[in-house]
Enzyme design. Structure first.
Site, PDB file in Angstrom:
ATOM      1  N   GLU A  12       0.817  -1.202   0.000  1.00  0.00           N
ATOM      2  CA  GLU A  12       0.000   0.000   0.000  1.00  0.00           C
ATOM      3  C   GLU A  12       0.861   1.267   0.000  1.00  0.00           C
ATOM      4  OE1 GLU A  12      -2.258  -3.415   1.277  1.00  0.00           O
ATOM      5  OE2 GLU A  12      -0.385  -2.577   2.008  1.00  0.00           O
ATOM      6  N   ARG A  71       9.305 -11.937   1.896  1.00  0.00           N
ATOM      7  CA  ARG A  71       8.310 -10.876   1.987  1.00  0.00           C
ATOM      8  C   ARG A  71       8.242 -10.279   3.380  1.00  0.00           C
ATOM      9  NH1 ARG A  71       5.361  -6.994  -0.566  1.00  0.00           N
ATOM     10  NH2 ARG A  71       3.358  -6.639   0.474  1.00  0.00           N
TER      11      ARG A  71
END
Length: 788
Positions: A65, A280
């Site tokens: 985001e 990640r």
């Protein structure tokens, strides 16, 4: 339902606290920014409250985001240089990236952790930031946060909105239990700007107002190649001896072995190959390193690498255990793999390699990027694999067939460039919302109000019983031989009744009708006018005097608490149309049309009297023939709330600047830079609305509002009051005073101030004047059979 939600989430947090404490002690995880999550924001964020214009608050939950928001934040900074811009995140990884990509480049003024979704942290955060708009990237739905934003008049816009099929199915599974609550929560957001039509359809099916859902595209297509940085320069030096370089990015648990299997197949044909492995999640760095070592591969971690020396020839795997460097590293890759896609985790952003002309290779699980993945497949700009073995085979094919690899990569880059434009579309909608935004100060709950709160239900029962008695015929409303239009509201003052009455009376006069106004009178007085009511009463009042000043002389104003008695002298003069000011609760007089005004900034007054400002329960709105929402251009959430109590047609009316009028003896205000600094004061029902309007009218004022002071409605100002106002103005650095036109009539006749003093003349008229006027006449005709 909000109380139940808050209680359950708080109880869940308490029960899980020991678990998080253990993880904290063992791995150093969690409890990052705990104070900020409870609303105790850093000074950089709190200083946003000092800005004249409200702040722009962007919330980006994590890394993905933040990457999507980076370009948007930069454009907002360029478009609104005078506004503070702050960024909040939920995860530590997102926090680190926001500081590196946005704060360090002076795009944002502050970066902090998003508050827990409980009333106390949310209120503290809003108090500190004082936003004019909240922009939530992708789709985070926090009920208490959204409700508080609506109450404060702060629009919340979901940008780059996304609802995966899996999330949608989860919500649908519980729709029977929380569907109504979730619909109300979604109603608190001003606008949903979704990535795709499928996302838009899903959020509509969950209860979002279709009129507030739009498709603007995916902000992630706006990705720009990041600057190389020292790591990329170091790897480029190693390319001659370490070719090919394979980058496996955003790798999740369960994918490391598959990637290493594929790497083993590549090394069998390209022994000098180097794998750059980027987990990640930060808590996976150590585990990933252990897996690499167990496979017998020589591994160096990015945090342990010495970039001043060449890469050791024996290193086979570089573990990227940092945040924010992966996007740039893709540019040195010969082939790539985008993780989160070989396990059912929804996939990750495939645009980061594509922008460098690298063909994205990913697995079958791309639910979170379904539309993007489909677009790449249809354009022949990606490669999909099903396992580690398949990944190794496809990597080798791409490495051996350079023309095909370059063709696929070029197609990927063209696709990114072709889909740009989401930022422009999003900025256009945000600009409109910001222009309409009128945040209001938070109403504090003093001790007296808390003490009186238990009496509010009793008051509500009495008010409801009184209205029921009139409906049942136990009490009778008196009729006049004339048409009566009532203009009122649910709360004590503050909705713009008097300006609306003036507008309606003017329209009726222009139509050639004989019009009079009925008002009950207040404790105020007209400064130096000595006027009397048309009914012959000796009392004067601020709002009746205001009506007399605004209306033609042939419109008499009768001031009498008993409106029926006040109307009698006017009937003798031939008046046959009456507009009853503040008449919604005056049930003694029958009205042909009942117009109820609702202030969008404080629609229900914070509860019933005596603790709140509501005169009746919300169900009383069922008596209204016409609802007019004031101080808003559009308020779909409020419309939905009103529809629970009334099916009357809804119209809008907005306050508009008219003029700044000096009071006798006032001189032009001066300041060091030629920009007047106003101290605002008022004694009206909803002072926050007036202050918010002034803040939005800085251009018309040719200056700024530096301080505010509110008094009770209809307050008669004394010399001591003016002295207190002037002291506060001096402390605020003001150079002039400004109040409402109504307050100007409640000032002492012998006015003496050390500051230039002005009143702001404000108009209020319906957005569609003809439609409102026609609706009123049609209802009156239907009720009376024929218009007089």
């Amino acid at each position: 339902m909000y109380l139940l939600y808050t209680t359950l989430t708080a109880l869940g947090a308490v029960l899980l606290l020991p678990y998080f404490l253990i993880l904290r002690m063992r791995r150093g995880r969690y409890f990052h920014g705990t104070a900020e999550r409870f609303g105790f924001l850093p000074p950089q964020a709190r200083s946003a409250a000092a800005a004249q214009d409200g702040a722009i608050w962007i919330h980006a939950v994590s890394v993905g985001e933040v990457l999507a928001a980076t370009s948007l934040a930069g454009r907002l900074r360029d478009s609104y240089p005078t506004r503070r811009l702050v960024i909040s995140t939920t995860t530590p990884a997102g926090q680190a990236l926001a500081r590196e990509r946005i704060l360090a480049r002076s795009v944002a003024d502050a970066v902090f952790y998003f508050p827990f979704d409980w009333p106390f942290p949310v209120r503290r955060a809003f108090r500190a930031v004082r936003p004019a708009i909240v922009i939530i990237v992708e789709t985070e739905i926090w009920p208490n946060f959204l409700r508080h934003a609506r109450r404060r008049g702060v629009p919340v816009v979901i940008v780059n909105g996304r609802f995966s099929a899996r999330s949608h199915a989860g919500y649908q599974r519980w729709h029977w239990l929380i569907g109504g609550f979730f619909q109300r929560v979604l109603g608190n957001a001003r606008l949903f700007l979704m990535q795709s039509q499928a996302d838009a359809d899903r959020v509509r099916s969950l209860g979002a107002d279709p009129a507030r859902v739009e498709v603007t595209g995916n902000l992630k297509y706006e990705v720009s190649p990041p600057p190389p940085g020292p790591l990329v320069a170091w790897l480029e030096q190693a390319e001659e001896s370490r070719d090919p370089m394979l980058v496996a990015g955003s790798v999740l648990a369960g994918e490391e072995d598959a990637v290493l299997d594929a790497f083993a197949a590549v090394r069998a044909k390209f022994p000098d190959a180097l794998l750059i492995l980027a987990p990640r999640k930060t808590d996976r760095f150590d585990t990933a390193a252990e897996i690499v070592v167990r496979r017998g591969l020589a591994c160096v971690r990015r945090t342990a690498a010495d970039l001043s020396r060449p890469l050791d020839a024996g290193v086979q795997v570089l573990l990227l255990d940092t945040v924010g460097e992966l996007a740039a590293v893709y540019q040195v890759a010969s082939v790539v793999f985008v993780g989160g896609s070989l396990v059912p985790a929804g996939g990750h952003n495939i645009l980061e390699p594509a922008v460098f002309g690298n063909v994205p290779v990913f697995g079958p699980y791309m639910e979170n990027f379904r539309d993007m993945a489909r677009a790449f497949r249809e354009a022949g700009a990606s490669v999909e694999v099903s396992s580690g073995e398949d990944l190794g085979r496809r990597w080798i094919e791409l490495l051996e067939d350079v023309p095909r690899r370059e063709s696929l990569g070029a197609a990927a880059r063209r696709l990114v460039e072709r889909n740009r434009g989401a930022t422009e579309r999003t900025l256009e909608r945000l600009a409109t919302i910001l222009e309409e935004s009128r945040p209001r100060a938070e109403r504090q709950r003093p001790l007296l109000r808390t003490i009186l709160r238990p009496l509010s239900p009793v008051y509500g029962l009495v008010a409801a019983a009184r209205a029921l008695a009139y409906r049942a015929g136990l009490f009778h409303s008196r009729r006049l031989p004339a048409t009566v239009i009532s203009v009122g509201n649910l709360t004590v003052g503050g909705t713009g009744k008097t300006p609306f009455v003036a507008w309606l009376a003017e329209r009726l006069v222009r139509d050639g009708r004989s019009v009079g106004i009925l008002t009950r009178g207040y404790r105020g007085f007209a400064r130096g006018s000595g006027s009397t009511s048309a009914s012959g009463a000796g009392a004067t009042a601020d709002e009746p005097e205001l009506l007399r000043a605004r209306l033609p002389e042939r419109v008499p104003v009768a001031v009498n608490p008993d409106r029926c008695s006040g109307a009698q002298p006017l009937l003798a003069q031939g008046i046959n149309w009456f507009v009853m000011d503040d008449g919604f609760q005056h049930l003694k007089l029958y009205r042909d049309v009942n117009v109820a005004l609702v202030d969008a900034t404080d629609p229900f007054g914070g509860g019933l009297l005596p603790a709140g400002r509501a005169r009746e329960p919300r169900s009383a709105l069922g008596r209204a023939d016409i609802l007019v929402i004031t101080r808003a251009v559009r308020a779909p959430g409020l419309e939905a709330a009103l529809r629970r109590y009334s099916q009357a047609p809804i119209f809008y009316a907005a306050t508009a600047w008219d003029d700044l009028v000096p009071l006798p003896g006032a001189v032009p205000p001066a300041s060091d830079n030629g920009q007047p600094r106003y101290f605002a004061f008022c004694a009206i029902g909803n002072p926050e609305a007036f202050f918010a309007d002034l803040r939005g009218w800085s251009r018309q004022l040719r200056g700024s509002v530096v301080g505010e002071m509110a008094f009770r409605d209809h307050h008669r100002f004394t010399a001591d009051d003016l002295a207190a106002i002037e002291r506060a103005a001096r402390i605020s650095g003001a150079s002039a005073l400004v109040c409402t036109e109504k307050d100007a009539r409640n000032l002492p006749a012998a006015l003496s101030t050390q500051f230039p003093l002005y009143f702001c003349r404000i108009r209020l008229a319906p957005a569609d004047e003809d439609a409102v006027y026609s609706a009123i006449l049609n209802i009156a005709e239907r009720r009376r059979g024929a218009l007089p």
